[in-house]
Design a protein around this motif. Sequence first.
Motif, PDB file in Angstrom:
ATOM      1  N   LYS A  49       0.832  -1.203   0.000  1.00 29.49           N
ATOM      2  CA  LYS A  49       0.000   0.000   0.000  1.00 29.49           C
ATOM      3  C   LYS A  49       0.874   1.263   0.000  1.00 29.49           C
ATOM      4  O   LYS A  49       0.644   2.200  -0.772  1.00 29.49           O
ATOM      5  CB  LYS A  49      -0.910  -0.008   1.230  1.00 29.49           C
ATOM      6  N   LEU A  50       1.896   1.293   0.875  1.00 30.45           N
ATOM      7  CA  LEU A  50       2.764   2.471   0.955  1.00 30.45           C
ATOM      8  C   LEU A  50       3.633   2.620  -0.290  1.00 30.45           C
ATOM      9  O   LEU A  50       3.862   3.738  -0.770  1.00 30.45           O
ATOM     10  CB  LEU A  50       3.632   2.398   2.211  1.00 30.45           C
ATOM     11  N   PHE A  51       4.119   1.505  -0.809  1.00 29.44           N
ATOM     12  CA  PHE A  51       4.915   1.561  -2.044  1.00 29.44           C
ATOM     13  C   PHE A  51       4.068   2.137  -3.178  1.00 29.44           C
ATOM     14  O   PHE A  51       4.557   2.902  -4.009  1.00 29.44           O
ATOM     15  CB  PHE A  51       5.410   0.165  -2.431  1.00 29.44           C
ATOM     16  N   TYR A  52       2.808   1.754  -3.205  1.00 28.69           N
ATOM     17  CA  TYR A  52       1.910   2.230  -4.255  1.00 28.69           C
ATOM     18  C   TYR A  52       1.649   3.731  -4.090  1.00 28.69           C
ATOM     19  O   TYR A  52       1.680   4.485  -5.068  1.00 28.69           O
ATOM     20  CB  TYR A  52       0.587   1.463  -4.198  1.00 28.69           C
ATOM     21  N   GLU A  53       1.404   4.150  -2.868  1.00 30.62           N
ATOM     22  CA  GLU A  53       1.050   5.553  -2.621  1.00 30.62           C
ATOM     23  C   GLU A  53       2.258   6.488  -2.668  1.00 30.62           C
ATOM     24  O   GLU A  53       2.170   7.604  -3.199  1.00 30.62           O
ATOM     25  CB  GLU A  53       0.371   5.674  -1.258  1.00 30.62           C
ATOM     26  N   ARG A  54       3.395   6.045  -2.091  1.00 30.33           N
ATOM     27  CA  ARG A  54       4.553   6.937  -1.946  1.00 30.33           C
ATOM     28  C   ARG A  54       5.720   6.600  -2.870  1.00 30.33           C
ATOM     29  O   ARG A  54       6.625   7.427  -3.046  1.00 30.33           O
ATOM     30  CB  ARG A  54       5.066   6.890  -0.502  1.00 30.33           C
ATOM     31  N   GLY A  55       5.727   5.401  -3.399  1.00 26.37           N
ATOM     32  CA  GLY A  55       6.862   4.951  -4.175  1.00 26.37           C
ATOM     33  C   GLY A  55       7.863   4.209  -3.305  1.00 26.37           C
ATOM     34  O   GLY A  55       7.766   4.221  -2.073  1.00 26.37           O
ATOM     35  N   TYR A  56       8.830   3.573  -3.942  1.00 27.88           N
ATOM     36  CA  TYR A  56       9.850   2.800  -3.217  1.00 27.88           C
ATOM     37  C   TYR A  56      10.805   3.722  -2.468  1.00 27.88           C
ATOM     38  O   TYR A  56      11.091   3.517  -1.282  1.00 27.88           O
ATOM     39  CB  TYR A  56      10.624   1.931  -4.205  1.00 27.88           C
ATOM     40  N   THR A  57      11.274   4.748  -3.140  1.00 29.30           N
ATOM     41  CA  THR A  57      12.292   5.629  -2.574  1.00 29.30           C
ATOM     42  C   THR A  57      11.802   6.351  -1.332  1.00 29.30           C
ATOM     43  O   THR A  57      12.550   6.519  -0.358  1.00 29.30           O
ATOM     44  CB  THR A  57      12.743   6.659  -3.632  1.00 29.30           C
ATOM     45  N   ASN A  58      10.547   6.776  -1.330  1.00 31.11           N
ATOM     46  CA  ASN A  58      10.009   7.567  -0.229  1.00 31.11           C
ATOM     47  C   ASN A  58       9.328   6.742   0.863  1.00 31.11           C
ATOM     48  O   ASN A  58       8.629   7.301   1.710  1.00 31.11           O
ATOM     49  CB  ASN A  58       9.016   8.603  -0.778  1.00 31.11           C
ATOM     50  N   THR A  59       9.538   5.452   0.846  1.00 31.82           N
ATOM     51  CA  THR A  59       8.979   4.574   1.875  1.00 31.82           C
ATOM     52  C   THR A  59      10.110   3.845   2.589  1.00 31.82           C
ATOM     53  O   THR A  59      10.906   3.159   1.950  1.00 31.82           O
ATOM     54  CB  THR A  59       8.019   3.527   1.267  1.00 31.82           C
ATOM     55  N   GLY A  60      10.184   4.013   3.902  1.00 32.95           N
ATOM     56  CA  GLY A  60      11.227   3.352   4.682  1.00 32.95           C
ATOM     57  C   GLY A  60      10.673   2.213   5.518  1.00 32.95           C
ATOM     58  O   GLY A  60       9.462   2.077   5.693  1.00 32.95           O
ATOM     59  N   ILE A  61      11.569   1.402   6.040  1.00 34.12           N
ATOM     60  CA  ILE A  61      11.182   0.287   6.911  1.00 34.12           C
ATOM     61  C   ILE A  61      10.389   0.799   8.114  1.00 34.12           C
ATOM     62  O   ILE A  61       9.380   0.204   8.520  1.00 34.12           O
ATOM     63  CB  ILE A  61      12.433  -0.479   7.384  1.00 34.12           C
ATOM     64  N   GLN A  62      10.838   1.913   8.704  1.00 32.54           N
ATOM     65  CA  GLN A  62      10.148   2.481   9.858  1.00 32.54           C
ATOM     66  C   GLN A  62       8.726   2.923   9.490  1.00 32.54           C
ATOM     67  O   GLN A  62       7.783   2.735  10.264  1.00 32.54           O
ATOM     68  CB  GLN A  62      10.931   3.677  10.402  1.00 32.54           C
ATOM     69  N   ASP A  63       8.561   3.494   8.295  1.00 29.55           N
ATOM     70  CA  ASP A  63       7.239   3.908   7.827  1.00 29.55           C
ATOM     71  C   ASP A  63       6.291   2.717   7.758  1.00 29.55           C
ATOM     72  O   ASP A  63       5.128   2.797   8.170  1.00 29.55           O
ATOM     73  CB  ASP A  63       7.335   4.543   6.430  1.00 29.55           C
ATOM     74  N   ILE A  64       6.798   1.622   7.236  1.00 32.64           N
ATOM     75  CA  ILE A  64       5.971   0.416   7.075  1.00 32.64           C
ATOM     76  C   ILE A  64       5.587  -0.143   8.444  1.00 32.64           C
ATOM     77  O   ILE A  64       4.430  -0.508   8.675  1.00 32.64           O
ATOM     78  CB  ILE A  64       6.719  -0.645   6.239  1.00 32.64           C
ATOM     79  N   ALA A  65       6.556  -0.187   9.365  1.00 29.27           N
ATOM     80  CA  ALA A  65       6.294  -0.703  10.708  1.00 29.27           C
ATOM     81  C   ALA A  65       5.221   0.134  11.409  1.00 29.27           C
ATOM     82  O   ALA A  65       4.276  -0.407  12.000  1.00 29.27           O
ATOM     83  CB  ALA A  65       7.580  -0.716  11.530  1.00 29.27           C
ATOM     84  N   GLU A  66       5.350   1.444  11.332  1.00 24.30           N
ATOM     85  CA  GLU A  66       4.381   2.326  11.991  1.00 24.30           C
ATOM     86  C   GLU A  66       2.991   2.172  11.397  1.00 24.30           C
ATOM     87  O   GLU A  66       1.993   2.097  12.117  1.00 24.30           O
ATOM     88  CB  GLU A  66       4.852   3.773  11.887  1.00 24.30           C
ATOM     89  N   GLU A  67       2.915   2.135  10.079  1.00 21.81           N
ATOM     90  CA  GLU A  67       1.620   2.007   9.420  1.00 21.81           C
ATOM     91  C   GLU A  67       0.974   0.649   9.701  1.00 21.81           C
ATOM     92  O   GLU A  67      -0.253   0.548   9.819  1.00 21.81           O
ATOM     93  CB  GLU A  67       1.797   2.192   7.904  1.00 21.81           C
ATOM     94  N   ALA A  68       1.806  -0.372   9.830  1.00 21.84           N
ATOM     95  CA  ALA A  68       1.301  -1.724  10.097  1.00 21.84           C
ATOM     96  C   ALA A  68       0.967  -1.925  11.569  1.00 21.84           C
ATOM     97  O   ALA A  68       0.351  -2.933  11.944  1.00 21.84           O
ATOM     98  CB  ALA A  68       2.327  -2.765   9.654  1.00 21.84           C
ATOM     99  N   GLY A  69       1.407  -0.990  12.423  1.00 24.28           N
ATOM    100  CA  GLY A  69       1.134  -1.089  13.849  1.00 24.28           C
ATOM    101  C   GLY A  69       1.986  -2.127  14.559  1.00 24.28           C
ATOM    102  O   GLY A  69       1.543  -2.771  15.519  1.00 24.28           O
ATOM    103  N   VAL A  70       3.232  -2.300  14.088  1.00 25.19           N
ATOM    104  CA  VAL A  70       4.147  -3.252  14.725  1.00 25.19           C
ATOM    105  C   VAL A  70       5.443  -2.541  15.086  1.00 25.19           C
ATOM    106  O   VAL A  70       5.766  -1.481  14.540  1.00 25.19           O
ATOM    107  CB  VAL A  70       4.461  -4.450  13.797  1.00 25.19           C
ATOM    108  N   LYS A  71       6.172  -3.121  16.010  1.00 26.37           N
ATOM    109  CA  LYS A  71       7.465  -2.561  16.389  1.00 26.37           C
ATOM    110  C   LYS A  71       8.486  -2.822  15.280  1.00 26.37           C
ATOM    111  O   LYS A  71       8.359  -3.773  14.517  1.00 26.37           O
ATOM    112  CB  LYS A  71       7.937  -3.179  17.704  1.00 26.37           C
TER     113      LYS A  71
END
Length: 218
Positions: free
Chosen positions: A22-44
């Motif tokens: 979802k984030l890769f689609y909305e923001r692209g690969y470059t503008n999406t970090g591991i921390q962004d994915i963790a926060e959006e997914a609700g995991v540490k």
Amino acid sequence: MAEKLTTKGKKTRENIMNTAKKLFYERGYTNTGIQDIAEEAGVKLGTMTYYFKKKTDLVGEIYNTYFMGLYNSISETLGQEATLFTKYCFTLICFFDDILKDSKNARFYYEILEKDASRKERLYLIKTFNRSCLDFFNKSYEKDDLDAYAITNYGAQKEIYMDYYDRELPFDAHKIVEYLVRNTFRILAIDKETLDNTIEQAFRFSESGQLSEIRFLI
């Protein structure tokens, strides 16, 4: 991951993967970090990296799942009479055709090529399918040939796609898809007439929308 996951673990992993797509689609690969994915997914972050140590691990799985999903569905739809070459050609056409129909998918694919984020997975699949095609057409080859074919194919696809995306090639999407696929089989010295007929059929199949449920990202 080598260990067998619990039901909860499978759900957590699936949640992370769906969030990343979802984030890769909305923001692209470059503008999406591991921390962004963790926060959006609700995991540490530690949970995130337990399942996917690097962002490229996510990309590799996205690529493999999508490509093999297309191939398996095409195999099932065409039936046992379809040759491996036909199924591979149809898969490549559907793969590139679908990606280029969506500007956000096209951007994401450009960015992962630019970063070589899925190079290992791409080379493995290219080598595997190239070997099967060469065997089907009874063409002789050495192990080193397979490595050279795969690297040549990957490099050519990368440069052609990136030049097209950067508007350095005066082709429309249909033409660039055809060129990308032709180049794959030209490297393997596949008969032109056989290739012409199969590509034409593959485009008709792609346009039929039979694989619309299989998505690259979302």
